[in-house]
Scaffold this motif. Structure first.
Motif, PDB file in Angstrom:
ATOM      1  N   VAL A   1      22.440 -13.283  -7.854  1.00  0.00           N
ATOM      2  CA  VAL A   1      21.503 -13.924  -6.925  1.00  0.00           C
ATOM      3  C   VAL A   1      21.534 -13.225  -5.564  1.00  0.00           C
ATOM      4  N   ARG A   2      22.718 -12.881  -5.125  1.00  0.00           N
ATOM      5  CA  ARG A   2      22.883 -12.304  -3.776  1.00  0.00           C
ATOM      6  C   ARG A   2      22.396 -10.872  -3.661  1.00  0.00           C
ATOM      7  N   THR A   3      22.069 -10.221  -4.785  1.00  0.00           N
ATOM      8  CA  THR A   3      21.564  -8.846  -4.704  1.00  0.00           C
ATOM      9  C   THR A   3      20.204  -8.763  -4.051  1.00  0.00           C
ATOM     10  N   GLY A   4      19.438  -9.852  -4.100  1.00  0.00           N
ATOM     11  CA  GLY A   4      18.079  -9.826  -3.578  1.00  0.00           C
ATOM     12  C   GLY A   4      17.104  -9.119  -4.506  1.00  0.00           C
ATOM     13  N   LEU A   5      17.531  -8.849  -5.745  1.00  0.00           N
ATOM     14  CA  LEU A   5      16.708  -8.085  -6.678  1.00  0.00           C
ATOM     15  C   LEU A   5      16.031  -8.952  -7.729  1.00  0.00           C
ATOM     16  N   ILE A   6      16.406 -10.224  -7.825  1.00  0.00           N
ATOM     17  CA  ILE A   6      15.842 -11.087  -8.855  1.00  0.00           C
ATOM     18  C   ILE A   6      15.023 -12.208  -8.221  1.00  0.00           C
ATOM     19  N   ASP A   7      14.124 -12.765  -9.011  1.00  0.00           N
ATOM     20  CA  ASP A   7      13.256 -13.838  -8.541  1.00  0.00           C
ATOM     21  C   ASP A   7      13.666 -15.194  -9.102  1.00  0.00           C
ATOM     22  N   LEU A   8      14.236 -15.165 -10.310  1.00  0.00           N
ATOM     23  CA  LEU A   8      14.683 -16.385 -10.966  1.00  0.00           C
ATOM     24  C   LEU A   8      16.041 -16.134 -11.609  1.00  0.00           C
ATOM     25  N   VAL A   9      16.817 -17.207 -11.748  1.00  0.00           N
ATOM     26  CA  VAL A   9      18.088 -17.103 -12.439  1.00  0.00           C
ATOM     27  C   VAL A   9      18.229 -18.288 -13.383  1.00  0.00           C
ATOM     28  N   ASP A  10      18.681 -17.995 -14.598  1.00  0.00           N
ATOM     29  CA  ASP A  10      18.975 -19.035 -15.577  1.00  0.00           C
ATOM     30  C   ASP A  10      20.436 -19.440 -15.403  1.00  0.00           C
ATOM     31  N   ILE A  11      20.682 -20.727 -15.186  1.00  0.00           N
ATOM     32  CA  ILE A  11      22.043 -21.224 -15.026  1.00  0.00           C
ATOM     33  C   ILE A  11      22.289 -22.306 -16.063  1.00  0.00           C
ATOM     34  N   GLU A  12      23.270 -22.057 -16.930  1.00  0.00           N
ATOM     35  CA  GLU A  12      23.605 -23.039 -17.953  1.00  0.00           C
ATOM     36  C   GLU A  12      24.233 -24.268 -17.279  1.00  0.00           C
ATOM     37  N   PHE A  13      23.529 -25.370 -17.339  1.00  0.00           N
ATOM     38  CA  PHE A  13      23.878 -26.565 -16.584  1.00  0.00           C
ATOM     39  C   PHE A  13      25.266 -27.094 -16.940  1.00  0.00           C
ATOM     40  N   PHE A  14      25.589 -27.085 -18.223  1.00  0.00           N
ATOM     41  CA  PHE A  14      26.860 -27.658 -18.642  1.00  0.00           C
ATOM     42  C   PHE A  14      27.998 -26.636 -18.616  1.00  0.00           C
ATOM     43  N   THR A  15      27.665 -25.350 -18.448  1.00  0.00           N
ATOM     44  CA  THR A  15      28.697 -24.327 -18.307  1.00  0.00           C
ATOM     45  C   THR A  15      29.256 -24.307 -16.892  1.00  0.00           C
ATOM     46  N   VAL A  16      28.380 -24.358 -15.899  1.00  0.00           N
ATOM     47  CA  VAL A  16      28.859 -24.303 -14.504  1.00  0.00           C
ATOM     48  C   VAL A  16      29.444 -25.635 -14.042  1.00  0.00           C
ATOM     49  N   GLY A  17      29.000 -26.725 -14.657  1.00  0.00           N
ATOM     50  CA  GLY A  17      29.561 -28.030 -14.312  1.00  0.00           C
ATOM     51  C   GLY A  17      29.465 -28.345 -12.831  1.00  0.00           C
ATOM     52  N   GLU A  18      30.611 -28.591 -12.204  1.00  0.00           N
ATOM     53  CA  GLU A  18      30.634 -28.984 -10.795  1.00  0.00           C
ATOM     54  C   GLU A  18      30.188 -27.868  -9.863  1.00  0.00           C
ATOM     55  N   ASP A  19      30.142 -26.633 -10.353  1.00  0.00           N
ATOM     56  CA  ASP A  19      29.702 -25.517  -9.506  1.00  0.00           C
ATOM     57  C   ASP A  19      28.182 -25.422  -9.403  1.00  0.00           C
ATOM     58  N   MET A  20      27.461 -26.312 -10.079  1.00  0.00           N
ATOM     59  CA  MET A  20      26.001 -26.248 -10.043  1.00  0.00           C
ATOM     60  C   MET A  20      25.474 -26.360  -8.620  1.00  0.00           C
ATOM     61  N   GLU A  21      26.045 -27.239  -7.833  1.00  0.00           N
ATOM     62  CA  GLU A  21      25.577 -27.413  -6.452  1.00  0.00           C
ATOM     63  C   GLU A  21      25.738 -26.124  -5.660  1.00  0.00           C
ATOM     64  N   LYS A  22      26.889 -25.465  -5.817  1.00  0.00           N
ATOM     65  CA  LYS A  22      27.123 -24.197  -5.116  1.00  0.00           C
ATOM     66  C   LYS A  22      26.137 -23.126  -5.574  1.00  0.00           C
ATOM     67  N   CYS A  23      25.893 -23.070  -6.874  1.00  0.00           N
ATOM     68  CA  CYS A  23      24.949 -22.086  -7.410  1.00  0.00           C
ATOM     69  C   CYS A  23      23.538 -22.327  -6.880  1.00  0.00           C
ATOM     70  N   LEU A  24      23.122 -23.580  -6.881  1.00  0.00           N
ATOM     71  CA  LEU A  24      21.793 -23.930  -6.381  1.00  0.00           C
ATOM     72  C   LEU A  24      21.644 -23.573  -4.906  1.00  0.00           C
ATOM     73  N   GLU A  25      22.641 -23.909  -4.126  1.00  0.00           N
ATOM     74  CA  GLU A  25      22.582 -23.622  -2.688  1.00  0.00           C
ATOM     75  C   GLU A  25      22.488 -22.126  -2.435  1.00  0.00           C
ATOM     76  N   THR A  26      23.288 -21.352  -3.159  1.00  0.00           N
ATOM     77  CA  THR A  26      23.274 -19.897  -2.994  1.00  0.00           C
ATOM     78  C   THR A  26      21.923 -19.317  -3.400  1.00  0.00           C
ATOM     79  N   ALA A  27      21.400 -19.780  -4.525  1.00  0.00           N
ATOM     80  CA  ALA A  27      20.118 -19.277  -5.013  1.00  0.00           C
ATOM     81  C   ALA A  27      18.993 -19.603  -4.041  1.00  0.00           C
ATOM     82  N   HIS A  28      18.951 -20.818  -3.566  1.00  0.00           N
ATOM     83  CA  HIS A  28      17.853 -21.219  -2.693  1.00  0.00           C
ATOM     84  C   HIS A  28      17.923 -20.518  -1.333  1.00  0.00           C
ATOM     85  N   LYS A  29      19.130 -20.219  -0.865  1.00  0.00           N
ATOM     86  CA  LYS A  29      19.260 -19.442   0.370  1.00  0.00           C
ATOM     87  C   LYS A  29      18.699 -18.039   0.183  1.00  0.00           C
TER      88      LYS A  29
END
Length: 256
Positions: A105-133
């Motif tokens: 996500v932080r590369t700035g080279l992608i437009d969308l990212v697939d995140i497995e909801f049940f794989t990241v578990g509690e890290d989903m919030e961190k992933c979402l925040e990073t992606a949206h930034k």
């Protein structure tokens, strides 16, 4: 429903958008597959990074992303690492999976990212925040290769993804009967009409579930996956066969 707009592609409105995976094991294979998309009816390019031999060497991932971004041109680029637990090519620890997603996500080279909801578990919030930034849209996903959960369970999964803040909600299940396919379509229709305020992607996999990849506009699934040459999941059909079917349905769906 509010569509998600990525590089002028409006997901969640009109004909389901066609996403085509690039799934090579080497950089050469990946870039060759990306070049072969030229002239095909593709709306979104997905890099299935779990196929890449060097995916756990992030410098190599970044090198490929730079070239894929150029090859994709104006098309949205979706980054996906599908874990072995959800039908992908490689096993990975949850923490390492989260780190890979965030670094991509932080590369700035992608437009969308697939995140497995049940794989990241509690890290989903961190992933979402990073992606949206980074102005990257998040597809929260869940893949069940063992069977088809109950209609209530499927709707519950999608609602949890929405409540977490994902931009697009994705569910793929494996049918054991035609009744399972109907259950997936019924769950999709109910989710979209009663609960969803953002795009939903659903599919019933394999040959039995093929119809679910075609009738998304009627039941509410906003993206379908087709193959250029290398299919990345059971039931994908070539895009040159997929596109005219989607157009025919679109042109006749509301005919009286």
């Amino acid at each position: 429903m509010n569509p998600v707009i990525v590089r002028n592609v409006k997901i969640g409105e009109g004909i389901p958008k066609i996403c085509v995976p690039v799934a090579g094991t080497t950089e050469k294979e990946i870039l060759t597959q990306a070049e072969e998309l030229s002239g095909l009816p593709v709306d979104i390019v997905e890099w299935r990074a779990d196929w890449f031999t060097d995916v756990f060497v992030f410098e190599r991932v970044n090198e490929v992303l730079v070239k894929l971004r150029k090859a994709a041109g104006d098309l949205p680029l979706l980054f996906t690492f599908r874990t072995a637990m959800e039908g992908g090519e490689k096993a990975v620890a949850a923490a390492d999976y989260t780190e890979l997603v965030i670094r991509a996500v932080r590369t700035g080279l992608i437009d969308l990212v697939d995140i497995e909801f049940f794989t990241v578990g509690e890290d989903m919030e961190k992933c979402l925040e990073t992606a949206h930034k980074a102005d990257v849209k998040v597809i929260a996903s869940s893949h069940d290769f063992q069977g088809t959960p109950s209609k209530e369970d499927m709707i519950s999964r999608l609602r949890r993804m929405q409540e977490a803040g994902a931009d697009i909600l994705k569910l793929a299940v494996m049918p054991r009967s035609r009744r399972d396919v109907l259950a997936l379509l019924d769950a999709t229709q109910e989710m979209v009409t009663r609960y969803a305020d953002r795009p939903v992607i659903t599919m019933s996999m394999g040959g039995t579930g093929l119809i679910s990849r075609l009738c998304g506009e009627e039941f509410g699934s906003s993206v379908t996956f087709g193959a250029a040459k290398q299919a990345s999941a059971p039931g994908q059909i070539p895009v040159l066969e997929l596109e005219p079917i989607l157009k025919t349905i679109h042109e006749n769906i509301h005919t009286k």
